[in-house]
Motif scaffolding. Structure first.
Motif, PDB file in Angstrom:
ATOM      1  N   UNK A 168     -30.640  65.733  17.728  1.00 13.04           N
ATOM      2  CA  UNK A 168     -29.557  66.544  18.272  1.00 13.04           C
ATOM      3  C   UNK A 168     -28.778  65.803  19.187  1.00 13.04           C
ATOM      4  N   UNK A 169     -28.779  64.681  19.662  1.00  4.60           N
ATOM      5  CA  UNK A 169     -27.880  64.021  20.583  1.00  4.60           C
ATOM      6  C   UNK A 169     -26.877  63.594  19.798  1.00  4.60           C
ATOM      7  N   UNK A 170     -27.149  63.280  18.299  1.00  3.43           N
ATOM      8  CA  UNK A 170     -26.043  62.793  17.597  1.00  3.43           C
ATOM      9  C   UNK A 170     -25.117  63.893  16.999  1.00  3.43           C
ATOM     10  N   UNK A 171     -25.815  64.956  16.821  1.00  2.00           N
ATOM     11  CA  UNK A 171     -25.270  66.157  16.459  1.00  2.00           C
ATOM     12  C   UNK A 171     -23.962  66.734  17.334  1.00  2.00           C
ATOM     13  N   UNK A 172     -24.668  66.635  18.808  1.00  2.00           N
ATOM     14  CA  UNK A 172     -23.563  67.557  20.006  1.00  2.00           C
ATOM     15  C   UNK A 172     -22.385  66.383  19.962  1.00  2.00           C
ATOM     16  N   UNK A 173     -22.914  65.059  20.091  1.00  2.00           N
ATOM     17  CA  UNK A 173     -21.802  64.025  20.128  1.00  2.00           C
ATOM     18  C   UNK A 173     -20.745  64.189  19.202  1.00  2.00           C
ATOM     19  N   UNK A 174     -21.162  64.464  18.058  1.00  2.00           N
ATOM     20  CA  UNK A 174     -20.049  64.647  16.947  1.00  2.00           C
ATOM     21  C   UNK A 174     -18.900  65.854  17.134  1.00  2.00           C
ATOM     22  N   UNK A 175     -19.714  66.806  17.795  1.00  2.00           N
ATOM     23  CA  UNK A 175     -18.888  68.032  18.328  1.00  2.00           C
ATOM     24  C   UNK A 175     -18.073  67.600  19.660  1.00  2.00           C
ATOM     25  N   UNK A 176     -18.931  67.205  20.399  1.00  2.00           N
ATOM     26  CA  UNK A 176     -18.242  67.389  22.021  1.00  2.00           C
ATOM     27  C   UNK A 176     -18.291  66.010  22.647  1.00  2.00           C
ATOM     28  N   UNK A 177     -17.126  66.239  23.846  1.00  2.00           N
ATOM     29  CA  UNK A 177     -17.272  64.817  24.504  1.00  2.00           C
ATOM     30  C   UNK A 177     -17.873  65.029  26.071  1.00  2.00           C
ATOM     31  N   UNK A 178     -17.835  66.207  26.372  1.00  2.00           N
ATOM     32  CA  UNK A 178     -18.409  66.564  27.672  1.00  2.00           C
ATOM     33  C   UNK A 178     -19.903  66.535  27.707  1.00  2.00           C
TER      34      UNK A 178
END
Ligand SMILES: Cc1cc2nc3c(=O)[nH]c(=O)nc-3n(C[C@H](O)[C@H](O)[C@H](O)COP(=O)(O)OP(=O)(O)OC[C@H]3O[C@@H](n4cnc5c(N)ncnc54)[C@H](O)[C@@H]3O)c2cc1C
Length: 497
Positions: A168-178
């Motif tokens: 999930x860390x990869x998924x969220x970093x594909x979307x957001x920078x904050x």
């Protein structure tokens, strides 16, 4: 006296199953070891959400409350980020405080999960198909899901296929920078799990949440009168449908078509349905000689080591949270776990048999009660035990929370600490696992609890499962109970029991 069906356990799934089975005309008895009904529901501060279809079918006398706020995330530097239910515009304004780029993409994130969630949603109330002998109806149902999948369009199709196994860390970093936003979204992937955000497969939790209510982010819907009101409504619905409920009736042994209570009393039925988790059911309540050694060995490998503890604080007043300008923002859940690395480090501790010194906290405040879900608190501690370390643990949590709400300690009137050991001993959860077992890809859908046994039936012809250890898994949804009842009623109709 003998019954058509005995249900072992009056958790919310057992009660839902009892309602449907009694309504279908079967003489149903529910046996619950505790003095009250509802099982783990009393520990919950948000529903899964509970299935609206089931609430309507059973004509439940309850009112669901969805606050404006889904979650308020707090950061160590005193800033906060509020994510609203159904109000993308206000959420975007909140995100703008951190990143214009994230604010711009957030609506696309919401829409993508909503579309994907609506494709997955029908799977929740479906019996997972048999791998070896899929029935015509199963193939038809899956075909319908396949068609909906094709209608998603290439972008979302690829996303759905890629995301399931991803960390999930990869998924969220594909979307957001904050970082704060990343960690708040990622939290759903590790909720109740023996996993950190960098563990493979943790994106599944986001997809499943989207299937349940259209959003990847954990929900904040509760019930008017608290979860006890939901448990009572289900108990009342079961008795009005004709089911009998007996409390303080602990089942010590299940045999094919018979249960024996702790006090030695035996009761017979055409079918027994266990609402207890799979490990409790097969490793504690059934004589191993009744089971195939291969099945038993698979069951022993079913992972159910809990990582959650719960702390309930009774407060004399509402605490003041740093950086929160409007107390209405505290009406949903409060998330503490400001960075992906923070969440990962919190998990690291549990891998080595220690509770987190800086835990991930998921909180809800209702009236004067602060309900704190704490991760990570491993069932097995390397040093000492939960009985001797519960107070030290509570102090760690309260200290951590005081960083965000400095006046908290002064407001505490009473505290209750529920350790993973308590979850096992008082709530009957094997290994203290809040979802009756890990919800990873290998213990999901057609694999829940085990491949070949995902249709609520078991190797004992007259024994069924109906709890969170079956598809679609944990959370206050009622779906496992309803799905199981449908299969059991089918077998009765076909004269198989
Ligand atoms: C600390 C904690 C926090 C949670 N937070 C949330 C949340 O906020 N939102 C959410 O949606 N979900 C949450 N969950 C998960 C949710 O509570 C569970 O998924 C849900 O309770 C599962 O329901 P169930 O009916 O399948 O099983 P349970 O609720 O576990 O019920 C099983 C019942 O069987 C009984 N039983 C067991 N063995 C026997 C026996 N031998 N004889 C008789 N009776 C027996 C037990 O006493 C119990 O009443 C949380 C769980 C925990 C533990």
């Amino acid at each position: 006296m003998s019954y058509d069906v005995i249900i072992v356990g009056a958790g919310h799934n057992g009660l839902v199953a009892a309602c449907y089975l009694a309504k279908s005309g079967l003489k149903t008895l529910v046996l619950e070891r505790r003095e009250i009904v509802g099982g783990g529901a009393e520990l919950d501060h948000a529903t899964g959400p509970f299935s609206q279809q089931i609430a309507t079918d059973l004509n439940l006398k309850i009112e669901f409350i969805t606050p404006k706020v889904r979650v308020l995330a707090l950061s160590d530097d005193g800033r906060s980020l509020c994510i609203y239910n159904h109000d993308v515009h206000s959420t975007v304004k909140e995100i703008e405080k951190f990143s214009a780029k994230d604010a711009k993409i957030y609506p696309q994130f919401v829409e993508s999960f909503s579309r994907i969630g609506s494709v997955l949603a029908p799977l929740l109330s479906m019996t997972p198909p048999s791998i070896d002998h899929p029935a015509k109806g199963d193939v038809w149902q899956l075909g319908k899901v396949g068609l909906a999948f094709r209608k998603l369009g290439k972008k979302d199709e690829y996303r759905l296929l890629r995301w399931g196994p991803m960390a999930v860390a990869d998924l969220v970093s594909e979307w957001f920078e904050t970082e704060l936003l990343r960690a708040t979204v990622a939290a759903r992937g590790i909720h109740g799990a023996f996993a950190g955000p960098w563990s493979a497969g943790t994106s599944l939790g986001l997809l499943w949440q989207a299937a349940l209510d259209g959003s990847a982010i954990g929900p904040s819907t509760s019930v008017k009168g608290g979860m006890a009101a939901l448990a009572k409504a289900l108990g009342d619905a079961a008795t009005s449908a004709g089911a009998e409920i007996r409390n303080t009736a602990e089942v010590a042994r299940i045999e094919d078509g018979k249960v024996t209570l702790r006090n030695g009393e035996t009761i017979e039925a055409r079918a027994v349905v266990s609402n207890a988790d799979p490990r409790t059911t097969f490793l504690k309540l059934i004589d191993p000689v009744e089971l195939d050694p291969n099945f038993l060995s698979k069951l022993r490998n079913y992972r159910a080591l809990g990582t959650v503890a719960k702390i309930d604080l009774t407060l004399s007043d509402m605490p003041e949270f740093r950086g929160v300008d409007d107390s209405a923002k505290l009406s949903g859940r409060i998330h503490i776990g400001p960075e992906i690395d923070y969440l990962e480090r919190a998990f690291d501790a549990s891998k080595y048999g220690e509770f987190s010194r800086e835990p991930y906290l998921d909180i809800a405040i209702r009236a004067n009660l602060m309900s704190i879900h704490v991760q990570f608190a491993p069932y097995k501690l390397r040093s000492g035990d939960w009985d001797s370390r519960a107070e030290e643990f509570a102090n760690v949590v309260i200290d951590r929370l005081s960083v965000y709400a400095p006046n908290l300690r002064d407001l505490i009137v009473a505290a209750q600490v529920i350790t993973p050991l308590d979850l096992e001993q008082e709530f009957g959860l094997s290994g203290g696992h809040i979802h009756h077992g890990e919800q990873t890809l290998d213990q999901f859908f057609t694999f829940r609890p085990l491949i070949g046994w995902a249709q609520y039936r078991t190797p004992l012809k007259r024994l069924y499962l109906c709890g969170a250890g079956t598809h679609p898994g944990g959370g206050l949804t009622g779906l496992s109970g309803a799905n199981a009842a449908r299969e059991i009623a089918k077998d009765f109709k076909a004269g198989k029991v």
